[in-house]
Design an enzyme around this catalytic site. Structure first.
Site, PDB file in Angstrom:
ATOM      1  N   ARG A  41       0.825  -1.218   0.000  1.00  0.00           N
ATOM      2  CA  ARG A  41       0.000   0.000   0.000  1.00  0.00           C
ATOM      3  C   ARG A  41       0.858   1.267   0.000  1.00  0.00           C
ATOM      4  O   ARG A  41       0.403   2.310  -0.486  1.00  0.00           O
ATOM      5  CB  ARG A  41      -0.941  -0.005   1.203  1.00  0.00           C
ATOM      6  CG  ARG A  41      -2.168  -0.860   0.957  1.00  0.00           C
ATOM      7  CD  ARG A  41      -3.101  -0.815   2.137  1.00  0.00           C
ATOM      8  NE  ARG A  41      -4.418  -1.322   1.770  1.00  0.00           N
ATOM      9  CZ  ARG A  41      -5.327  -1.712   2.642  1.00  0.00           C
ATOM     10  NH1 ARG A  41      -5.062  -1.660   3.947  1.00  0.00           N
ATOM     11  NH2 ARG A  41      -6.503  -2.143   2.230  1.00  0.00           N
ATOM     12  N   LYS A 206     -15.604 -15.267   6.566  1.00  0.00           N
ATOM     13  CA  LYS A 206     -17.018 -15.104   6.915  1.00  0.00           C
ATOM     14  C   LYS A 206     -17.952 -14.932   5.721  1.00  0.00           C
ATOM     15  O   LYS A 206     -17.750 -14.055   4.892  1.00  0.00           O
ATOM     16  CB  LYS A 206     -17.175 -13.893   7.813  1.00  0.00           C
ATOM     17  CG  LYS A 206     -16.689 -14.106   9.227  1.00  0.00           C
ATOM     18  CD  LYS A 206     -17.069 -12.901  10.032  1.00  0.00           C
ATOM     19  CE  LYS A 206     -16.763 -13.054  11.505  1.00  0.00           C
ATOM     20  NZ  LYS A 206     -16.932 -11.746  12.156  1.00  0.00           N
ATOM     21  N   GLY A 356      -6.928  -6.628   0.757  1.00  0.00           N
ATOM     22  CA  GLY A 356      -5.625  -6.579   1.394  1.00  0.00           C
ATOM     23  C   GLY A 356      -5.048  -7.961   1.611  1.00  0.00           C
ATOM     24  O   GLY A 356      -3.874  -8.206   1.331  1.00  0.00           O
ATOM     25  N   GLY A 380     -12.543  -4.166   1.513  1.00  0.00           N
ATOM     26  CA  GLY A 380     -13.950  -3.749   1.617  1.00  0.00           C
ATOM     27  C   GLY A 380     -14.327  -2.796   0.497  1.00  0.00           C
ATOM     28  O   GLY A 380     -15.420  -2.884  -0.067  1.00  0.00           O
TER      29      GLY A 380
HETATM   30  C1  3PG Z   1      -8.595  -1.774   4.834  1.00  0.00           C
HETATM   31  O1  3PG Z   1      -7.634  -2.286   5.399  1.00  0.00           O
HETATM   32  O2  3PG Z   1      -9.513  -2.442   4.318  1.00  0.00           O
HETATM   33  C2  3PG Z   1      -8.654  -0.286   4.710  1.00  0.00           C
HETATM   34  O3  3PG Z   1      -7.445   0.304   5.098  1.00  0.00           O
HETATM   35  C3  3PG Z   1      -9.809   0.249   5.515  1.00  0.00           C
HETATM   36  O4  3PG Z   1      -9.620  -0.048   6.871  1.00  0.00           O
HETATM   37  P1  3PG Z   1     -10.886  -0.211   7.829  1.00  0.00           P
HETATM   38  O5  3PG Z   1     -11.593  -1.458   7.386  1.00  0.00           O
HETATM   39  O6  3PG Z   1     -10.325  -0.312   9.221  1.00  0.00           O
HETATM   40  O7  3PG Z   1     -11.748   1.007   7.653  1.00  0.00           O
END
Ligand code: 3PG
Ligand code: MG
Length: 399
Positions: A41, A206, A356, A380
Site C-alpha cells: 500500500r 465469513k 488486502g 472492503g
Molecule cells: C482496509 O484495510 O480495508 C482499509 O485500510 C480500511 O480499513 P478499515 O476497514 O479499518 O476502515
C-alpha cells in the site's frame, strides 16, 4: 467521469502550494516486532506522491493505520511507515507526532517546496470516524487547514464516511490521485460488460462479510467459486458435517437459499485439508467433504478442489479473486491459495485481485505480481464497488 484528477491539479501548477493527500497506508504489521510485513500500500501511492514532489508541492500526507479507538495508541503509530515511505521516495519524510496538534502545525509550516510530511494516525482523533457530522466536521476543518488542495489516493478507504475521506474534500479543491483513478477504471470494467466467461473466486472466513457481494454478483457472473473458511457454512447448508470448522450457524439457511437460486453457478470444494488444531504444526490430512471427522477442522481446500477450480478458471476471460482459500500464513495450509493464485496467472484472462489479504497472499507466496491484471489495494472498498454501492469517498470527489 466527472471527477477532476491529479493531472488537472498539476496543470494548474502546485509549486509552493500545500497539497493534502489522503493515502491508505494501513499496512499489515508483525504482531511481535511491529515491523511492516507488506509495504504494497505504501508503494501504491508513490506515483501520486512522486508527481507532486516533482512539481514542487509541499506534500502533506495523512492516513489511518489499524483501528485505534479515537485516541493515541503507540502500537498504531505511523512512525515506522514514515521511515519506509522515505526509503521508497528516496527523500526524508517529516513525521508529525500528532495529527492536527502543535507537531503537525509546525511540521507543515516548515515544509519546503518538494518536501513531504506525514501526519500521525488520523484515527487517534475521535472526529475522524465519528457518526456525528459536527464532530467530524470540526476535525475536517483542522485537517483542511493544512492544504490548499486535496488529493484522495486512499482507495482502500473510499467506502468509509470518515472526515479525511468525506468531509475534507467538501472544504478544499479536490481531485482523485493516480491510484484511486486506476482502481476505479479497472473495477468499472468488471461492473460494466466483462468479457465472458466471468469467474469470481471468493474466500476468507465469513459468509456474512461477503453476502452482499455474492447477492450482487450472482446474476452477473458465469461461475462463483467459494473456498476459504466460509465454504464450511455452504457445505453445512448442503447437509454435510463440517467437524469443528468455522461455521456461521445463523447463515446456513441463507447459504442454502443462495445455492438454490444460483442456477448451478456456485462451485464448492470437493475435498479439504483437515487438522487437529488451528496451529502450523497440527497433524492434518486431506479428506473428501463428505468425510470430515467430527473432531477436526478444515484449514485449506484440497488438491481435487484446486484442480476443479483451476479448470473453471482456465476457461475464464475475466476473473475477480477476493479472499484466501485457506490459512495461507501457515505453510501446511497454503497449497490451496497458491494453487488458485497460479491458476489465475495461467488463465488467458483479465484478472483482478481484490482485498488486502489476497494481495498480501500473492506477495507472501512469492508470486509474480505482474502476472495479474490488477491487484487492488482495497478489500472492503473493492467489494462495495462491485456491489454497486455509492462510495462516500468517490461521491465526495464527484461534487
Ligand atoms: C482496509 O484495510 O480495508 C482499509 O485500510 C480500511 O480499513 P478499515 O476497514 O479499518 O476502515
Ligand atoms: Mg478492512
Amino acid at each position: 467521469m466527472s471527477i477532476r484528477t491529479l493531472d488537472d491539479l498539476l496543470a494548474e501548477g502546485v509549486s509552493g502550494r500545500r497539497v493534502l493527500v489522503r493515502a491508505d497506508l494501513n499496512v499489515p504489521l508483525d504482531k511481535q516486532t511491529g515491523a511492516i510485513t507488506d509495504d504494497g500500500r505504501i508503494r501504491a501511492v508513490l506515483p501520486t506522491l512522486g508527481a507532486l514532489v516533482e512539481a514542487g508541492a509541499k506534500v502533506v500526507v495523512c492516513s489511518h493505520l489499524g483501528r485505534p479507538k479515537g485516541a493515541p495508541d503507540p502500537q498504531f503509530s505511523l512512525g515506522p511507515v514514515a521511515g519506509r515511505l522515505g526509503e521508497l521516495l528516496g527523500a526524508p519524510v517529516h513525521f508529525a507526532t500528532d495529527t492536527v496538534g502543535d507537531s503537525a502545525r509546525s511540521t507543515v509550516a516548515d515544509l519546503a517546496d518538494g518536501q513531504v510530511a506525514l501526519l500521525e494516525n488520523l484515527r487517534f482523533n475521535a472526529g475522524e470516524t465519528s457518526k456525528d457530522e459536527a464532530e467530524r466536521g470540526a476535525f475536517a476543518d483542522q485537517l483542511a487547514a493544512f492544504g490548499d488542495a486535496y488529493v484522495d489516493d486512499a482507495f482502500g478507504a473510499v467506502h468509509r464516511k470518515h472526515a479525511s475521506v468525506f468531509d475534507v474534500p467538501a472544504r478544499l479543491p479536490h481531485v482523485a490521485g493516480r491510484l484511486v483513478l486506476r482502481e476505479v477504471e479497472v473495477l468499472s470494467k468488471l461492473t460494466g460488460e466483462p468479457e465472458r466467461p466471468y469467474v469470481v473466486v471468493l474466500g476468507g472466513s465469513k459468509v456474512s462479510d461477503k453476502l452482499a457481494v455474492i447477492e450482487a454478483l450472482l446474476p452477473t457472473v458465469d461461475r462463483l467459486l467459494i473456498g476459504g473458511g466460509m465454504c464450511f457454512t455452504f457445505l453445512k447448508a448442503q447437509g454435510l458435517e463440517v467437524g469443528t470448522s468455522l461455521l456461521e450457524k445463523d447463515m446456513v439457511d441463507t447459504c442454502r437459499n443462495l445455492l438454490e437460486r444460483s442456477g448451478g453457478k456456485i462451485m464448492l470444494p470437493v475435498d479439504v485439508v483437515v487438522a487437529d488444531a488451528f496451529a502450523p504444526d497440527a497433524a492434518h490430512d486431506t479428506v473428501r467433504v463428505d468425510g470430515i471427522p467430527s473432531h477436526r477442522l478444515g484449514l485449506d481446500v484440497g488438491p481435487e478442489t484446486v484442480a476443479g477450480f483451476s479448470a473453471a478458471l482456465s476457461q475464464a476471460k475475466t476473473i475477480f479473486w477476493n479472499g484466501p482459500m485457506g490459512v495461507f500464513e501457515m505453510p501446511a495450509f497454503a497449497a490451496g491459495t497458491r494453487g488458485i493464485a497460479e491458476a489465475i496467472t495461467k488463465a488467458d484472462a483479465f484478472s483482478v485481485v481484490g482485498g488486502g489479504d489476497s494481495a498480501a497472499a500473492v506477495r507472501a507466496l512469492g508470486l509474480d505480481e505482474s502476472s495479474f491484471g490488477h491487484i487492488s489495494t482495497g478489500g472492503g472498498a473493492s467489494l462495495e464497488y462491485l456491489e454497486g454501492k455509492t462510495l462516500p469517498g468517490i461521491a465526495a470527489l464527484e461534487n
